[in-house]
Design an enzyme around this catalytic site. Structure first.
Site, short mmCIF file in Angstrom:
data_model
loop_
_atom_site.label_atom_id
_atom_site.label_comp_id
_atom_site.label_asym_id
_atom_site.label_seq_id
_atom_site.Cartn_x
_atom_site.Cartn_y
_atom_site.Cartn_z
N LYS A 52 -24.63 6.69 -65.62
CA LYS A 52 -23.87 8.00 -66.34
C LYS A 52 -22.13 7.63 -66.39
CE LYS A 52 -27.73 10.74 -64.83
NZ LYS A 52 -28.36 11.75 -63.97
N GLN A 96 -26.80 14.82 -58.83
CA GLN A 96 -27.74 14.07 -58.87
C GLN A 96 -29.02 14.33 -58.02
OE1 GLN A 96 -28.22 11.78 -61.19
NE2 GLN A 96 -30.06 10.87 -60.49
N ASP A 119 -27.33 19.33 -67.41
CA ASP A 119 -28.88 18.77 -66.90
C ASP A 119 -29.65 19.76 -67.69
OD1 ASP A 119 -28.94 16.39 -65.48
OD2 ASP A 119 -28.32 17.05 -63.76
N1 GUN Z 1 -32.88 12.78 -60.92
C1 GUN Z 1 -33.64 12.28 -61.71
N2 GUN Z 1 -33.46 12.47 -62.90
C2 GUN Z 1 -32.40 13.21 -62.82
C3 GUN Z 1 -31.53 14.13 -63.90
O1 GUN Z 1 -31.65 14.01 -65.17
N3 GUN Z 1 -30.69 14.74 -63.45
C4 GUN Z 1 -30.18 14.99 -61.94
N4 GUN Z 1 -29.33 15.47 -61.73
N5 GUN Z 1 -30.83 14.12 -61.32
C5 GUN Z 1 -31.98 13.46 -61.64
#
Ligand code: GUN
Length: 293
Positions: A52, A96, A119
């Protein structure tokens, strides 16, 4: 049969985003800023967050990575979320997942200012998405919509089977595929671990979106000739021949299913790269205050 190239599509979208950021900054606007909170050292989460941050650079965004050890208390994490909610320089942020067991993920998600919830996990964004209002949409489903759109795959009136009912993929995916729009307008069935007639449902599907988290779950006897197969699975399976000791395995038995399909996404290189790309799109929207002032 056509293999859907998520990697190339994601690269093209990130180039488009970078061009727009360039225009914004050149005309005196603010460079979008994404912050990410990473708790602990889960291998998958480390990789996702690293990717990211790299994607932010590719898009011309500012990014801030905030790390905590897994013994951080829920109260301390909530305080950090509050701090980011108030920080005017941060346009959007993510925490996350998964989080350590002593922290309530739902409590953290609901503490995030929905206007910065890139998100799309906050109930306000989930609710707005489900009734078709402008909002941040969960990254994986949105990436899949982008693939369907860019490959000009017809969804209107088609029978779409979604395998899996998670809050971040299955549920929003089903909502989006049934929405009055393109891509969308599909007849959607959601199957999960308690479904009795899952195989039969799949056999009737024009589009299968597999997000069940079981490697090789979708086999050729479950697929109608000409179907579109979207594979969301990313299970790590041990592989001694790999440097890192594992490979990613999709939910679809690719080798036997692919010859039957009209379109199929590979793993890796299908849905995965699109997911981070969707987060970048949401961050751009956050920077532009596109949905919320
Ligand atoms: N863990 C797995 N996929 C995601 C996501 O799209 N966002 C976040 N914050 N955690 C995750």
């Amino acid at each position: 049969m056509q293999i859907i190239d998520g990697k190339a599509t994601a690269a093209a979208i990130k180039t488009e985003i970078a061009a727009e950021v360039d225009r914004i900054v050149k005309s005196g606007g603010k460079r979008p800023h994404l912050a990410a909170i990473l708790v602990g050292h889960d291998g998958g989460s480390e990789t996702y967050v690293k990717n990211k941050v790299i994607a932010c650079e590719q898009c011309g965004f500012k990014s801030t990575l905030i790390r905590f050890e897994s013994d951080i208390s829920e109260a301390e994490l909530l305080a950090e979320v509050e701090r980011l909610n108030r920080d005017d320089d941060v346009d959007g942020f993510i925490v996350q997942l998964p989080l350590p067991k002593h922290i309530s993920e739902q409590k953290i998600i609901e503490a995030i200012d929905y206007k910065k919830d890139v998100d799309g996990f906050h109930p306000i964004n989930v609710g707005r998405m489900s009734i078709g209002l402008p909002c941040y949409i969960s990254a994986t489903p949105n990436g899949i919509l982008d693939l369907l759109q860019r490959y000009d795959i017809k969804t209107s009136g088609k029978k779409c089977v979604v395998l899996g009912r998670s809050n971040i993929v299955g549920k929003p995916m089903a909502q989006l595929m049934m929405q009055k729009r393109t891509p969308g307008d599909a007849t959607v069935t959601v199957c999960h671990s308690h479904s009795k007639n899952l195989k039969e449902e799949c056999r009737q599907a024009d589009i299968i979106i597999a997000a069940i988290g079981i490697p090789n779950f979708v086999t050729s006897d479950m697929v109608k000739p000409g179907a579109v197969i979207i594979d969301v699975g990313t299970t790590r399976v041990p592989d001694a021949s790999r440097k890192n000791g594992f490979r990613l395995n999709g939910d679809v038995k690719f080798d036997e299913v692919a010859p039957l399909c009209s379109y199929i996404t590979p793993v890796p290189g299908g849905v995965g790269p699109m997911t981070i790309c969707s987060l970048m799109k949401n961050t751009l929207a956050a920077g532009k205050k596109e949905y919320y002032k």
